[in-house]
Structures are given as C-alpha cells and as structure tokens.
Design a protein around this motif. Structure first.
Motif, PDB file in Angstrom:
ATOM      1  N   ALA A 105       4.307  -0.702  11.566  1.00  0.00           N
ATOM      2  CA  ALA A 105       5.017  -0.451  12.814  1.00  0.00           C
ATOM      3  C   ALA A 105       5.044   1.044  13.161  1.00  0.00           C
ATOM      4  CB  ALA A 105       6.445  -0.989  12.729  1.00  0.00           C
ATOM      5  N   HIS A 106       4.933   1.900  12.132  1.00  0.00           N
ATOM      6  CA  HIS A 106       4.949   3.339  12.373  1.00  0.00           C
ATOM      7  C   HIS A 106       3.732   3.821  13.143  1.00  0.00           C
ATOM      8  CE1 HIS A 106       8.554   4.044  10.122  1.00  0.00           C
ATOM      9  NE2 HIS A 106       8.066   3.473   9.059  1.00  0.00           N
ATOM     10  N   ASP A 107       2.664   3.012  13.134  1.00  0.00           N
ATOM     11  CA  ASP A 107       1.446   3.417  13.824  1.00  0.00           C
ATOM     12  C   ASP A 107       1.611   3.406  15.331  1.00  0.00           C
ATOM     13  OD1 ASP A 107       0.267   3.737  11.456  1.00  0.00           O
ATOM     14  OD2 ASP A 107      -0.944   1.928  11.489  1.00  0.00           O
ATOM     15  N   HIS A 108       2.597   2.684  15.849  1.00  0.00           N
ATOM     16  CA  HIS A 108       2.666   2.469  17.297  1.00  0.00           C
ATOM     17  C   HIS A 108       3.636   3.427  17.977  1.00  0.00           C
ATOM     18  CE1 HIS A 108       0.107  -0.957  16.821  1.00  0.00           C
ATOM     19  NE2 HIS A 108       0.887  -1.402  15.890  1.00  0.00           N
ATOM     20  N   GLU A 117       0.841  -1.192   0.000  1.00  0.00           N
ATOM     21  CA  GLU A 117       0.000   0.000   0.000  1.00  0.00           C
ATOM     22  C   GLU A 117       0.881   1.249   0.000  1.00  0.00           C
ATOM     23  OE1 GLU A 117      -2.164   1.012   3.603  1.00  0.00           O
ATOM     24  OE2 GLU A 117      -3.918   1.507   2.407  1.00  0.00           O
ATOM     25  N   ALA A 118       0.491   2.222  -0.812  1.00  0.00           N
ATOM     26  CA  ALA A 118       1.238   3.474  -0.902  1.00  0.00           C
ATOM     27  C   ALA A 118       0.311   4.623  -0.515  1.00  0.00           C
ATOM     28  CB  ALA A 118       1.761   3.657  -2.326  1.00  0.00           C
ATOM     29  N   PRO A 119       0.882   5.768  -0.165  1.00  0.00           N
ATOM     30  CA  PRO A 119       0.041   6.914   0.186  1.00  0.00           C
ATOM     31  C   PRO A 119      -0.891   7.286  -0.970  1.00  0.00           C
ATOM     32  CG  PRO A 119       2.341   7.355   0.710  1.00  0.00           C
ATOM     33  CD  PRO A 119       2.313   6.080  -0.080  1.00  0.00           C
ATOM     34  N   PRO A 129      10.654  -7.049  -0.460  1.00  0.00           N
ATOM     35  CA  PRO A 129      11.209  -5.725  -0.158  1.00  0.00           C
ATOM     36  C   PRO A 129      12.727  -5.774   0.021  1.00  0.00           C
ATOM     37  CG  PRO A 129       9.185  -6.064   1.064  1.00  0.00           C
ATOM     38  CD  PRO A 129       9.509  -7.380   0.384  1.00  0.00           C
ATOM     39  N   GLY A 130      13.432  -4.853  -0.630  1.00  0.00           N
ATOM     40  CA  GLY A 130      14.884  -4.811  -0.554  1.00  0.00           C
ATOM     41  C   GLY A 130      15.569  -5.597  -1.652  1.00  0.00           C
ATOM     42  N   GLY A 131      14.792  -6.306  -2.470  1.00  0.00           N
ATOM     43  CA  GLY A 131      15.377  -7.122  -3.529  1.00  0.00           C
ATOM     44  C   GLY A 131      14.620  -6.938  -4.835  1.00  0.00           C
ATOM     45  N   TYR A 132      14.419  -8.029  -5.534  1.00  0.00           N
ATOM     46  CA  TYR A 132      13.619  -7.958  -6.761  1.00  0.00           C
ATOM     47  C   TYR A 132      12.197  -7.523  -6.422  1.00  0.00           C
ATOM     48  CZ  TYR A 132      17.230 -10.922  -8.891  1.00  0.00           C
ATOM     49  OH  TYR A 132      18.401 -11.434  -9.365  1.00  0.00           O
ATOM     50  N   HIS A 133      11.601  -6.785  -7.338  1.00  0.00           N
ATOM     51  CA  HIS A 133      10.195  -6.420  -7.177  1.00  0.00           C
ATOM     52  C   HIS A 133       9.621  -6.024  -8.532  1.00  0.00           C
ATOM     53  CE1 HIS A 133      12.657  -2.793  -6.627  1.00  0.00           C
ATOM     54  NE2 HIS A 133      11.679  -2.147  -7.212  1.00  0.00           N
ATOM     55  N   VAL A 163      -3.649 -12.582  -8.958  1.00  0.00           N
ATOM     56  CA  VAL A 163      -4.397 -11.542  -8.250  1.00  0.00           C
ATOM     57  C   VAL A 163      -3.643 -11.238  -6.964  1.00  0.00           C
ATOM     58  CG1 VAL A 163      -6.565 -10.955  -7.111  1.00  0.00           C
ATOM     59  CG2 VAL A 163      -6.588 -12.244  -9.264  1.00  0.00           C
ATOM     60  N   ALA A 164      -3.201  -9.994  -6.836  1.00  0.00           N
ATOM     61  CA  ALA A 164      -2.365  -9.602  -5.698  1.00  0.00           C
ATOM     62  C   ALA A 164      -3.132  -8.634  -4.801  1.00  0.00           C
ATOM     63  CB  ALA A 164      -1.082  -8.946  -6.204  1.00  0.00           C
ATOM     64  N   PRO A 165      -3.354  -9.007  -3.545  1.00  0.00           N
ATOM     65  CA  PRO A 165      -4.024  -8.080  -2.638  1.00  0.00           C
ATOM     66  C   PRO A 165      -3.113  -6.914  -2.282  1.00  0.00           C
ATOM     67  CG  PRO A 165      -3.352 -10.059  -1.459  1.00  0.00           C
ATOM     68  CD  PRO A 165      -3.033 -10.287  -2.917  1.00  0.00           C
ATOM     69  N   VAL A 166      -3.709  -5.754  -2.113  1.00  0.00           N
ATOM     70  CA  VAL A 166      -2.968  -4.589  -1.625  1.00  0.00           C
ATOM     71  C   VAL A 166      -2.989  -4.671  -0.109  1.00  0.00           C
ATOM     72  CG1 VAL A 166      -2.877  -2.067  -1.549  1.00  0.00           C
ATOM     73  CG2 VAL A 166      -3.718  -3.231  -3.609  1.00  0.00           C
ATOM     74  N   ARG A 167      -1.806  -4.594   0.481  1.00  0.00           N
ATOM     75  CA  ARG A 167      -1.780  -4.561   1.941  1.00  0.00           C
ATOM     76  C   ARG A 167      -0.632  -3.714   2.444  1.00  0.00           C
ATOM     77  NH1 ARG A 167       1.860  -8.451   3.847  1.00  0.00           N
ATOM     78  NH2 ARG A 167       2.157 -10.282   2.563  1.00  0.00           N
ATOM     79  N   ARG A 168      -0.757  -3.367   3.697  1.00  0.00           N
ATOM     80  CA  ARG A 168       0.257  -2.540   4.338  1.00  0.00           C
ATOM     81  C   ARG A 168       1.447  -3.429   4.700  1.00  0.00           C
ATOM     82  NH1 ARG A 168      -1.662   1.287   9.227  1.00  0.00           N
ATOM     83  NH2 ARG A 168      -3.055   2.036   7.602  1.00  0.00           N
ATOM     84  N   ALA A 169       2.652  -2.965   4.436  1.00  0.00           N
ATOM     85  CA  ALA A 169       3.837  -3.731   4.824  1.00  0.00           C
ATOM     86  C   ALA A 169       3.965  -3.714   6.338  1.00  0.00           C
ATOM     87  CB  ALA A 169       5.082  -3.131   4.180  1.00  0.00           C
ATOM     88  N   GLU A 170       4.498  -4.790   6.910  1.00  0.00           N
ATOM     89  CA  GLU A 170       4.660  -4.846   8.369  1.00  0.00           C
ATOM     90  C   GLU A 170       5.518  -3.689   8.872  1.00  0.00           C
ATOM     91  OE1 GLU A 170       5.941  -8.792   9.432  1.00  0.00           O
ATOM     92  OE2 GLU A 170       4.295  -9.577   8.209  1.00  0.00           O
ATOM     93  N   SER A 171       6.536  -3.337   8.098  1.00  0.00           N
ATOM     94  CA  SER A 171       7.414  -2.244   8.530  1.00  0.00           C
ATOM     95  C   SER A 171       6.671  -0.902   8.520  1.00  0.00           C
ATOM     96  CB  SER A 171       8.647  -2.165   7.630  1.00  0.00           C
ATOM     97  OG  SER A 171       8.249  -1.981   6.290  1.00  0.00           O
ATOM     98  N   ASP A 172       5.701  -0.766   7.577  1.00  0.00           N
ATOM     99  CA  ASP A 172       4.897   0.456   7.543  1.00  0.00           C
ATOM    100  C   ASP A 172       3.941   0.483   8.728  1.00  0.00           C
ATOM    101  OD1 ASP A 172       6.148   0.896   5.172  1.00  0.00           O
ATOM    102  OD2 ASP A 172       4.452   0.352   3.917  1.00  0.00           O
TER     103      ASP A 172
END
Ligand SMILES: [Cu+2]
Length: 140
Positions: free
Chosen positions: A137-140, A24-26, A91-95, A126-135
C-alpha cells in the motif's frame, strides 16, 4: 478396498500447515517473519516445539503482546495446537522469527521451514516470500 481408503484419509490426525509465507524485508535485513496456519484435525492436542530452516541461522516462535500500548514480541518455547483447532500465525500475532538469512531473499523466492511437533511429527513447509499487503500500500 473403498473402506480402507476412507479410513486412511481420516485415521491420522497430524497437524497440517496451510498458507505459509514469508514477509519480504528490505535488502540486508537480518530478521524476517513467517506466517502460516496450523490445523490439527486430530483428537489429540499437539505442540509446535521447534522450527529449523536451511535458509536461516535460527528460527524462533514468537507471540506479540500489547503492554502499556506498546507491541512487543515474546519468544515461546512451544506453541500449543489444540485438537480440532486451527492456530493462525499472522501479522500482529504469533509468527516465526527468522534470524540471519543465509542468502538474499526477495519476493518471488521461497524458503524451506522444518516444523517439529511434540508428538514426534515433522512437517516440511515451503513458504514463498512475498510483500505484505500493508507494505504494498505504501507504493501508492
Ligand atoms: Cu518476532
């Protein structure tokens, strides 16, 4: 009859996709990233040669390279998928770089990716859009 069923299950070694997702992106972001694992259960190497999506103007295959301590992305013409191998796009590699979404995308929605391989095989994912775990983490 039973034997035929078994043969059918293992005979074709086309690449399969697993765990596809889009980060997920802004709102308003013009570039998003998609990740997935590509498994080649066969004895012949294959290559991912193109990705299309009805949800984006353009999709590129990217690698991430660290040079002089700075991560940069490189567009690849093809992504080799060796025989009996799993190539992970993470994340951090191929994408997959998804350019210019044709509709607003948020977590909980999904996008369609059409993968084309050198062997001629095609795969619709079919790829679901979701928030990355690292993203998240910013909520807390
Ligand atoms: Cu990229």
């Amino acid at each position: 009859m039973l034997m035929m069923t078994c043969l059918a299950a293992v005979a074709d070694g086309t690449v399969v996709a697993r765990d596809a997702w889009v980060r997920e992106a802004p709102p308003g972001a013009q570039v998003l990233a998609a990740y997935l694992a590509l498994e080649n259960p066969g004895t012949k190497a294959d290559k991912l040669v193109a990705v299309l999506s009805p949800d984006f103007a353009r999709v590129e295959i990217h690698a991430t390279e660290i040079r002089d301590g700075i991560a940069r992305m490189i567009a690849l013409d093809t992504l080799p998928i060796p025989a009996h191998a799993v190539v992970k796009l993470a994340p951090g590699g191929y994408h997959l770089m998804l350019h210019r979404p044709r509709r607003a995308l948020a977590a909980g929605m999904s996008v369609t990716l059409q993968l084309r391989f050198d062997s001629g095989a095609r795969l619709t994912v079919v790829a679901p859009v979701r928030r990355a775990e690292s993203d998240a983490a910013h909520d807390h």
